[in-house]
Write an enzyme that holds these catalytic residues in place. Structure first.
Site, PDB file in Angstrom:
ATOM      1  N   GLU A  33      23.615  18.181  30.437  1.00 12.06           N
ATOM      2  CA  GLU A  33      24.832  17.500  30.032  1.00 12.06           C
ATOM      3  C   GLU A  33      26.098  18.000  30.712  1.00 12.06           C
ATOM      4  OE1 GLU A  33      23.031  19.581  28.089  1.00 12.06           O
ATOM      5  OE2 GLU A  33      24.303  20.799  26.804  1.00 12.06           O
ATOM      6  N   GLU A  84      22.162  13.178  26.206  1.00 16.07           N
ATOM      7  CA  GLU A  84      23.171  13.807  27.075  1.00 16.07           C
ATOM      8  C   GLU A  84      24.565  13.263  26.763  1.00 16.07           C
ATOM      9  OE1 GLU A  84      21.916  16.274  28.292  1.00 16.07           O
ATOM     10  OE2 GLU A  84      19.824  15.612  28.185  1.00 16.07           O
ATOM     11  N   HIS A 126      25.927  14.909  23.775  1.00 16.22           N
ATOM     12  CA  HIS A 126      26.332  16.288  24.071  1.00 16.22           C
ATOM     13  C   HIS A 126      27.811  16.379  24.452  1.00 16.22           C
ATOM     14  CE1 HIS A 126      23.166  19.140  23.630  1.00 16.22           C
ATOM     15  NE2 HIS A 126      22.360  18.661  24.552  1.00 16.22           N
TER      16      HIS A 126
END
Ligand SMILES: [Zn+2]
Length: 421
Positions: free
Chosen positions: A6, A40, A43
Site C-alpha cells: 500500500e 490496498e 490501507h
C-alpha cells in the site's frame, strides 16, 4: 512476493492481483482481484494516514484492513459464502499455526526478523478480533467507534491500545478486555451445554472455555467471546425472540452473549417449546466449539437456520459423522431435498456449497488413531454415488433451467455458474 503493497500514492500489485477480464478470468480470480485492490485502497486510512508506532503493531493495520476487505467482499457476493471461505482459510492456516511450535500472539512481544511475522495469526486472527468487536457492537456503534479513531489519530503513528480506546470511546462500550486476544496465543476451546425446562419454559446454556498450556505464556487468561446465537421452535421452525438479561441486547431474535469467564451460563425465559439452539452464528469468534447436536437437530438447522454460515456448518458436521462415524446419510439427504428448491433461487452460490463433501485430507486430520486412507476413500466415493442416485433427477432439472447469461447481477451469475458446475 506478497499480493500487493500500500505505498502511499503508488500501490504496487502482483499482476495476478490486479489484472482481470470478464472474458477469460475465473470468478474466484475476479473476487481475489477486487478484494486485494480494496485492501490496498482501505490501507490509505488504516495503514498510511494512521500508521503503526512500531512493527509490533503490525496487526493494528493488517487485522483491521483484512476485516474491512472481507466485509467489502461480503457486500459483493453471497455474504454467507464469503464468510465460509474466510473461515476455511482461518481454520486451515491460522488454527494449525496456533496449535504448533510457531504459535504467537496476534501482537507479538518479540521478534528476530519482522519479515517472518507476516503470518496468518497477525492477518487472519487480527481480522477476527475486529470482527468480534464489530459483532458485539453492531454496525452502527462500530462505525461510531471507527469515526472516533480517524478523528483522534489522523496523521499519527499509534498502537493497538489507541485503537481499542478510540473504538470504546466512540461506541460508548468498554472493549478493553479484548486486548487479551491481542496479547496471548492459542485457539480457545469453547464447550457449551443446553438444558430445557418445559415446566418453567426456560432454556439454560452453560459455557466453559479453556486454552492449551503454552511454554512461553504461563499466565493465559479467559478471553471475551461474543457468542452469536438464536433459538428456534423445534415444532414450528420459527425463531424465538430472545428473552434474557444476560444478552448484550435483550429482546432480539439474533442475539449476542458476551462470555468472558472461565465458566458461566445464560438462561432464556418464555421458551414455550423444546428449542433448537444455533451457536456461534456466522462463526462469531475464532474458537473450537464443542456442542453435542443430534443428527436431527443438525438436519433441522439445515432446513430452518436463517444464518447461511451456520446452515452450511450443519451440513459439514453431519457429513463428517456420516463419513467418520458411519451415521446414516438419510437425514442429510432429506434435509437437503427440502431446502434446495427455495435456496437455489435465493442464493445459488450458497446452494452449491451445501454439497461440500469434506475432502479426504480434512477427514484424515480429524482421526487420531487407526487412520486408514483407503477406507476413507471408499466411504467417500460411496457417499458421492448415493448422492448422485438420490439427487440426480433434481440436479439435472436444475442444471437445465440455470442460465448465467440471464442474470442481471454479476454475483448471481457467479452463483449460477458455481451451482451448474
Ligand atoms: Zn495489508
Amino acid at each position: 512476493n506478497m499480493g500487493a503493497m500500500e505505498n502511499k500514492g503508488l500501490n504496487i500489485f502482483n499482476t495476478s492481483c490486479v489484472l482481470a477480464d470478464e472474458e477469460y478470468t475465473t470468478d474466484a480470480a475476479i473476487m481475489r482481484v477486487q478484494s486485494v485492490i480494496a485492501h490496498e485502497y482501505f490501507h490509505n486510512w488504516t495503514g498510511n494516514r494512521i500508521t503503526c508506532r512500531d512493527w509490533f503493531q503490525l496487526c493494528l493495520k493488517e487485522g483491521l484492513t483484512v476485516f474491512r476487505d472481507q466485509s467489502f467482499s461480503e457486500d459483493l457476493q453471497s455474504a454467507a459464502v464469503q464468510r465460509i471461505d474466510d473461515v476455511a482459510v482461518l481454520k486451515s492456516h491460522q488454527f494449525p499455526e496456533d496449535a504448533g511450535p510457531l504459535s504467537h500472539p496476534p501482537r507479538p512481544d518479540h521478534f528476530v526478523e519482522i519479515n517472518n511475522f507476516y503470518t496468518a495469526t497477525v492477518y487472519e486472527k487480527g481480522a477476527e478480533i475486529n470482527r468480534m468487536m464489530s459483532t458485539l457492537l453492531g454496525k452502527e456503534k462500530f462505525r461510531q467507534g471507527t469515526d472516533e479513531y480517524f478523528r483522534r489519530h489522523d496523521g499519527q503513528a499509534v498502537t493497538v491500545e489507541d485503537w481499542v480506546a478510540a473504538l470504546s470511546a466512540g461506541s460508548g462500550v468498554d472493549l478493553s478486555a479484548f486486548l487479551t486476544w491481542y496479547n496471548q496465543p492459542g485457539t480457545p476451546k469453547l464447550e457449551a451445554k443446553g438444558e430445557y425446562d418445559a415446566a418453567a419454559q426456560t432454556y439454560r446454556l452453560s459455557f466453559k472455555q479453556s486454552l492449551k498450556a503454552h511454554p512461553k505464556y504461563p499466565n493465559l487468561k479467559a478471553v471475551p467471546i461474543p457468542v452469536a446465537l438464536a433459538l428456534f421452535n423445534a415444532k414450528t421452525g420459527e425463531q424465538y425472540t430472545l428473552q434474557s438479561e444476560s444478552l448484550f441486547v435483550n429482546g432480539v431474535k439474533d442475539g449476542v452473549y458476551l462470555f468472558d469467564q472461565d465458566e458461566a451460563a445464560i438462561e432464556f425465559t418464555g421458551v414455550t417449546e423444546q428449542p433448537v439452539v444455533s451457536l456461534l452464528r456466522n462463526f462469531s469468534a475464532p474458537v473450537n466449539l464443542v456442542f453435542d447436536y443430534s443428527d436431527e437437530e443438525l438436519a433441522f438447522l439445515i432446513q430452518h437456520e436463517t444464518n447461511g454460515f451456520n446452515q452450511w456448518q450443519a451440513t459439514q458436521t453431519l457429513l463428517e459423522r456420516i463419513l467418520l462415524e458411519d451415521h446414516s446419510a438419510d437425514t442429510y439427504i432429506q434435509a437437503i431435498q427440502s431446502t434446495l428448491p427455495e435456496l437455489v433461487g435465493r442464493d445459488p452460490l450458497l446452494a452449491s456449497r451445501l454439497f461440500d463433501v469434506p475432502t479426504e485430507g480434512y477427514l484424515g486430520s480429524r482421526i487420531d488413531q487407526n487412520y486408514a486412507p483407503a477406507d476413507i476413500h471408499v466411504k467417500r466415493e460411496a457417499l458421492l454415488n448415493r448422492l448422485a442416485q438420490e439427487l440426480g433427477a433434481f440436479w439435472k432439472d436444475t442444471y437445465l433451467t440455470l442460465d448465467p447469461d440471464l442474470q442481471k447481477e454479476f454475483s448471481l451469475a457467479m452463483g449460477v455458474r458455481a451451482l451448474k458446475n
